[in-house]
Design an enzyme around this catalytic site. Structure first.
Site, PDB file in Angstrom:
ATOM      1  N   SER A  11       0.853  -1.178   0.000  1.00  0.00           N
ATOM      2  CA  SER A  11       0.000   0.000   0.000  1.00  0.00           C
ATOM      3  C   SER A  11       0.891   1.229   0.000  1.00  0.00           C
ATOM      4  O   SER A  11       2.110   1.128  -0.028  1.00  0.00           O
ATOM      5  CB  SER A  11      -0.893  -0.002   1.236  1.00  0.00           C
ATOM      6  OG  SER A  11      -0.116   0.318   2.373  1.00  0.00           O
ATOM      7  N   LYS A  12       0.243   2.380   0.064  1.00  0.00           N
ATOM      8  CA  LYS A  12       0.982   3.649   0.036  1.00  0.00           C
ATOM      9  C   LYS A  12       2.064   3.712   1.107  1.00  0.00           C
ATOM     10  O   LYS A  12       3.089   4.352   0.933  1.00  0.00           O
ATOM     11  CB  LYS A  12       0.003   4.806   0.258  1.00  0.00           C
ATOM     12  CG  LYS A  12      -0.777   5.159  -0.985  1.00  0.00           C
ATOM     13  CD  LYS A  12      -0.586   6.639  -1.322  1.00  0.00           C
ATOM     14  CE  LYS A  12      -1.126   6.997  -2.686  1.00  0.00           C
ATOM     15  NZ  LYS A  12      -2.567   7.157  -2.688  1.00  0.00           N
TER      16      LYS A  12
END
Ligand code: GLU
Length: 488
Positions: free
Chosen positions: A252-253
């Site tokens: 994810s980010k």
């Protein structure tokens, strides 16, 4: 049979690393087998899809050097390649499924479905549709219509059936049809769902291999049931494992940006991204870790794609990118560096030919130190302006060494006498100082380096000095030596 592989992005956001990996594996497989590669846009989620995302995805694929034979922009004999332009094609197949009894209209409202869901969850069961509208009488149907209910079309999932998938990556995977539940194939606005449209498209576009992310494995039994109900030949499926962050949670980010064009904008090279993502799940036979696109095409196959999750390691990406930066020409790096230096205020909007030559020399001086081009800004202080900040105690103590003043004075004298400053003339100056003062090289170039850059480490002095020019070097040295006096 010609191998036909598609990448089918939903244009609901930028191209992410995971999507790029699917696209790359699809592309490599198609090319490795001498087949066709198709890009189809799956835009049936009307609310979340946009042309902007579609353009962004295609731009990112092009930047990576992933080229397609058929697609929204280039056309092809199986078009259109955007799902919202294929609605009439889906309709005829929906009709067939309804007529055959493999599908039926469902009039349940959102609230009714939600209540059913909650009931199943409360009983500890998998939420699924229990088939309330499977066998409606004509009267019930008329009642629903009179109430103004807009139906969806559901697929009638056969009971007690083992659905087998011979996955090219995972081997045989078996699903129990009882766990599936009758699923929606056409929404109440007439738009098909992903699971339905994907089957019709893959079949009518004669796709032979569906290679995609593991997150779609659970959709595959639904798709297989539709192929079977329509008597269509199934493609071969291959589901590539998830990409995890270094901490083993889903990428994810938090683990770094996932958008491909973000990496372009930071000065990662497309060859590096391709090389890096190829290794996310695929492994070569030998020790070699650097592969160009054409090398990948010649060695890629699905039998070396791992079942276990791939791990996104930023350090590895930087290492691979650093390799490709070093292999690039200084001109290429200079061009990529310009927007970063402009944004940070080091360069004007217009770069002259002379200025570009200077930037090219600068790129040559620092390129081996860069993991990605945006880092050029961190080196800018070395080349722009006349400020010197003595970086730390180590640097300060270099300038406090025994022969420093003699070395610096002699350097300034010799510098003044040089006509054209080049890396070679700098080398000659530094060597001759060592000889004349009978000092080892380190005692010469370290004080000169710190006096000019404020740092004990950094790019080659021979390269830095000609880039700065005589005047700037003299000013910097005076400033550094003055700071030393002030600081004492
Ligand atoms: N449109 C799907 C996605 O973007 C791809 C599905 C598929 O490859 O079958 O996730």
């Amino acid at each position: 049979m010609t191998v036909r592989v598609r990448y089918a992005p939903s244009p609901t956001g930028p191209l992410h690393i995971g999507g790029a990996r699917s696209a790359l594996f699809d592309f490599l497989y198609a090319r490795a087998k001498g087949g066709k590669f198709i890009v189809r846009v799956e835009d049936t989620d009307l609310e979340r899809s946009s042309r902007e995302s579609e353009d962004h995805i295609l731009e990112a694929l092009q930047w990576l050097g992933i080229t397609w034979d058929e697609g929204v922009d280039v056309g092809g004999e199986y078009g259109p390649y955007r799902q919202t332009e294929r609605l009439s094609i889906y309709q005829s197949f929906t009709q067939r499924l309804l007529e055959q009894g493999n599908a039926y209209y469902c009039y349940c409202s959102e609230e009714e479905l939600e209540a059913e869901r909650q009931g199943l969850i409360a009983q500890g069961e998998t939420p699924r549709y229990l088939g309330k509208c499977r066998c409606l009488s004509e009267e019930q149907i008329q009642n629903h219509i009179a109430q103004g209910r807009n139906p969806v079309v559901r697929f009638r999932v056969p009971e007690n059936q083992a659905i087998k998938i011979n996955d090219l990556v995972r081997g045989e995977v078996v699903f129990d049809s009882n766990g599936v539940g009758d699923f929606v194939i056409v929404k109440s606005d007439g738009i098909p769902t992903y699971n339905f449209a994907v089957v019709i498209d893959d079949s009518t576009m004669q796709i032979t291999h569906v290679i995609r992310g593991e997150e779609h494995l659970s959709n595959t039994p639904r798709q297989v049931l539709i192929y079977q109900a329509l008597g269509l030949a199934e493609p071969s499926f291959g589901h590539v494992s998830l990409i995890l962050g270094k901490d083993r949670s889903k990428m994810s980010k938090r683990h770094g940006s996932t958008s491909v064009l973000h990496y372009r904008d930071k000065g990662y090279l497309p060859e590096a991204i391709v090389n890096f993502i190829a290794l996310l799940g695929w492994a070569p036979t030998g020790e070699e870790e650097f592969f160009s696109m054409s090398e990948l095409i010649s060695v890629f196959d699905l039998d070396r794609v791992a079942k276990s999750p791939a791990v996104f390691d930023m350090d590895k990406l930087n290492y691979i990118n650093g390799h490709y930066i070093r292999k690039s020409s200084p001109e290429t790096i200079a061009k990529l560096a310009i927007p970063h230096l402009q944004e940070a205020g080091f360069l004007p909007d217009i770069i002259t030919t002379e200025g570009f030559q200077w930037l090219t020399n600068m790129a040559a001086a620092i390129q081996e130190h860069l993991a990605y081009v945006a880092q050029v800004v961190e080196f800018a202080g070395l080349f722009f302006g006349e400020e010197v900040t003595i970086e730390d105690e180590e640097a300060r103590s270099v300038l406090q060494g025994e022969h420093v003043h003699t070395v610096i004075d002699l350097f300034l004298t010799k510098l003044a006498g040089v006509e054209v400053l080049t890396p070679e003339s700098v080398k000659i100056i530094l060597k001759s100082i060592g000889k004349e003062l009978k000092l080892g090289g380190k005692h010469v170039f370290m004080p000169v380096r710190v006096a000019i850059t404020g740092q004990v480490h950094g790019p080659e002095l021979d390269n830095i000095i000609p880039l700065l020019g005589k005047q700037n070097v003299q000013n910097r040295i005076r400033l550094a030596m003055a700071q030393l006096v002030d600081g004492q």
